[in-house]
Write a protein that holds these residues in place. Structure first.
Motif, mmCIF file in Angstrom:
data_model
loop_
_atom_site.group_PDB
_atom_site.id
_atom_site.type_symbol
_atom_site.label_atom_id
_atom_site.label_comp_id
_atom_site.label_asym_id
_atom_site.label_seq_id
_atom_site.Cartn_x
_atom_site.Cartn_y
_atom_site.Cartn_z
ATOM 1 N N ILE A 189 97.157 4.556 46.833
ATOM 2 C CA ILE A 189 97.736 4.660 48.797
ATOM 3 C C ILE A 189 98.530 6.146 48.184
ATOM 4 O O ILE A 189 99.471 6.399 48.016
ATOM 5 C CB ILE A 189 98.487 4.301 49.747
ATOM 6 N N GLY A 190 98.108 7.393 48.624
ATOM 7 C CA GLY A 190 98.878 8.762 49.350
ATOM 8 C C GLY A 190 99.058 8.621 50.357
ATOM 9 O O GLY A 190 98.245 8.054 51.704
ATOM 10 N N LEU A 191 100.176 10.004 51.004
ATOM 11 C CA LEU A 191 99.785 10.087 52.236
ATOM 12 C C LEU A 191 100.396 12.084 52.376
ATOM 13 O O LEU A 191 100.251 12.605 51.048
ATOM 14 C CB LEU A 191 101.621 10.228 53.096
ATOM 15 N N SER A 192 99.759 12.379 53.363
ATOM 16 C CA SER A 192 100.116 14.062 53.618
ATOM 17 C C SER A 192 100.282 14.637 54.692
ATOM 18 O O SER A 192 100.572 13.963 55.641
ATOM 19 C CB SER A 192 98.785 14.844 53.518
ATOM 20 N N HIS A 249 102.540 -0.674 52.579
ATOM 21 C CA HIS A 249 102.110 -1.063 51.015
ATOM 22 C C HIS A 249 102.100 0.332 50.213
ATOM 23 O O HIS A 249 102.587 1.165 50.652
ATOM 24 C CB HIS A 249 100.578 -0.661 51.273
ATOM 25 N N PRO A 250 102.543 0.091 48.671
ATOM 26 C CA PRO A 250 102.582 0.934 48.100
ATOM 27 C C PRO A 250 102.601 2.229 48.235
ATOM 28 O O PRO A 250 101.174 2.041 48.286
ATOM 29 C CB PRO A 250 103.564 0.035 46.652
ATOM 30 N N ILE A 251 103.464 3.080 48.447
ATOM 31 C CA ILE A 251 102.643 5.199 48.633
ATOM 32 C C ILE A 251 103.065 5.685 47.358
ATOM 33 O O ILE A 251 104.179 4.906 46.690
ATOM 34 C CB ILE A 251 103.252 5.453 49.739
ATOM 35 N N THR A 252 101.905 5.509 46.345
ATOM 36 C CA THR A 252 102.651 6.247 44.793
ATOM 37 C C THR A 252 102.380 7.718 45.231
ATOM 38 O O THR A 252 104.043 8.317 44.721
ATOM 39 C CB THR A 252 100.975 6.388 44.724
ATOM 40 N N ASP A 253 102.339 8.886 46.450
ATOM 41 C CA ASP A 253 102.580 10.026 46.341
ATOM 42 C C ASP A 253 102.779 10.951 47.767
ATOM 43 O O ASP A 253 102.249 9.967 48.393
ATOM 44 C CB ASP A 253 101.564 10.729 45.415
ATOM 45 N N VAL A 254 103.524 11.539 48.297
ATOM 46 C CA VAL A 254 103.218 12.675 49.300
ATOM 47 C C VAL A 254 103.186 13.672 49.047
ATOM 48 O O VAL A 254 103.487 14.309 48.268
ATOM 49 C CB VAL A 254 104.721 12.084 50.434
ATOM 50 N N GLN A 255 101.643 14.332 49.507
ATOM 51 C CA GLN A 255 101.218 15.474 49.630
ATOM 52 C C GLN A 255 101.936 16.499 50.949
ATOM 53 O O GLN A 255 102.381 16.386 51.603
ATOM 54 C CB GLN A 255 99.296 15.990 48.683
#
Length: 332
Positions: free
Chosen positions: A153-156, A170-176
């Motif tokens: 799961i990522g965010l932006s 939930h663990p977030i992998t990366d933020v774009q």
């Protein structure tokens, strides 16, 4: 290409440069689909793994382009990142965002079909939906992780508080998020927050939509279909002021034996091993120039010279028109 890791809580191994596909289908004027496919192939052959798209880029056309490019290729050679949630009409109009849990699953189902894959590596809402708590959206995404439809799961374009709330579910992998010499807002709150939580950053707009490429000229015409025709940084005196900064950067880059674009990309990459720049190359020629930046080592003296050439407070204009800036949780 060197290996890089997105995040530490749910680590994803990728190359230290990614390819953003948006301009191959939408928002930057006409694009050559055949050249786009060849560019994606060249990126994969060079060791680029992270390929970023969005289900709203030309209303699904960009995902279908990626489907075509990956045919006959090893699916696991690509790390597919997809943004979702933006609502658009048949005329291209924008209607906000829908991140309700049922909408999350609906969007995912259509993306899987358009991409022709059984899972998406990193799936992320494109923006924050003000009508839906981020916990509900991430909860639905977590269910899709459990079901095997997405891996991470990522965010932006979200702010530090939203990142913390999402990561608690939930663990977030990366933020774009946009990050370049012209856009350094993430350094205030977002970058410290993601580093505290062990979340990576995929930086888009590293060339500020072409402004920092060294190839932009003041007399370049823009069609009404090109997003940049509405961008404050490309308008009137703002463009002149920004291009004067690019010329200052060009002198520093040439002294280092680099092109302007390579210096701008290398500067972003040098801000941390947890940051993977996304380049929006639409042709093999531009891709080759960007790839050369992946191996550039900038000294502290180089970084100081680049920062002095392009002071953050000298950049003219916001990165989006005012109504779109108001939608960015990352700017609040």
């Amino acid at each position: 290409m060197r290996d890089a890791q997105l995040g530490t809580t749910s680590p994803v191994t990728t190359a230290n440069l990614g390819l953003g596909l948006m301009g191959m289908s939408a928002l930057y004027g006409p694009a050559d689909q055949e050249e786009a496919v060849k560019t994606i192939h060249s990126a994969l052959d060079a060791g680029v793994t992270l390929l970023d798209t969005g289900d709203f880029y030309a209303m699904g056309d960009n995902e279908m382009l990626l489907n075509r490019a990956l045919r006959g290729r090893d699916r696991d050679q690509a790390l597919i990142s997809v943004k979702f949630g933006a609502l658009r009409g048949p005329d291209g109009a924008w209607f906000g965002y829908d991140l309700r849990p049922e909408a999350v699953k609906n969007s995912l189902a259509y993306s899987l079909k358009r991409l022709g894959v059984d899972h998406i590596d990193i799936y992320r809402p494109a923006r924050l939906d003000p009508n839906v708590p981020i916990e509900e959206t991430v909860g639905a995404l977590a269910e899709m992780v459990e079901a095997g439809y997405i891996r991470h799961i990522g965010l932006s374009e979200v702010g530090a508080e939203t990142i913390r709330r999402a990561h608690a579910v939930h663990p977030i992998t990366d933020v774009q998020i946009e990050y370049s010499l012209f856009s350094r807002g993430i350094e205030r709150d977002v970058l410290p927050a993601v580093r505290e939580l062990g979340i990576g950053v995929t930086a888009y707009g590293v060339l500020s939509r072409g402004l920092l490429s060294g190839h932009w000229t003041p007399d370049r015409g823009l069609s009404g279909q090109d997003f940049r025709s509405f961008s404050p940084r490309f308008r009137d005196e703002n463009l002149d002021r920004n291009l004067s900064l690019v010329e200052r950067l060009r002198k520093v880059a040439e002294a280092k034996g680099l092109t302007t674009a390579q210096a701008a990309i290398a500067w972003v990459a040098a801000q941390g091993t947890d940051i993977v720049p996304l380049v929006g190359a639409r042709t093999r020629e531009r891709l080759a120039e960007s790839l050369a930046a992946a191996d550039v080592e900038l000294t502290q003296s180089d970084l100081d010279a680049i920062s002095a050439a392009v002071p953050a407070d000298r950049v003219a204009g916001d990165r989006y028109p005012e109504p779109l800036m108001a939608e960015l949780d990352s700017e609040k």
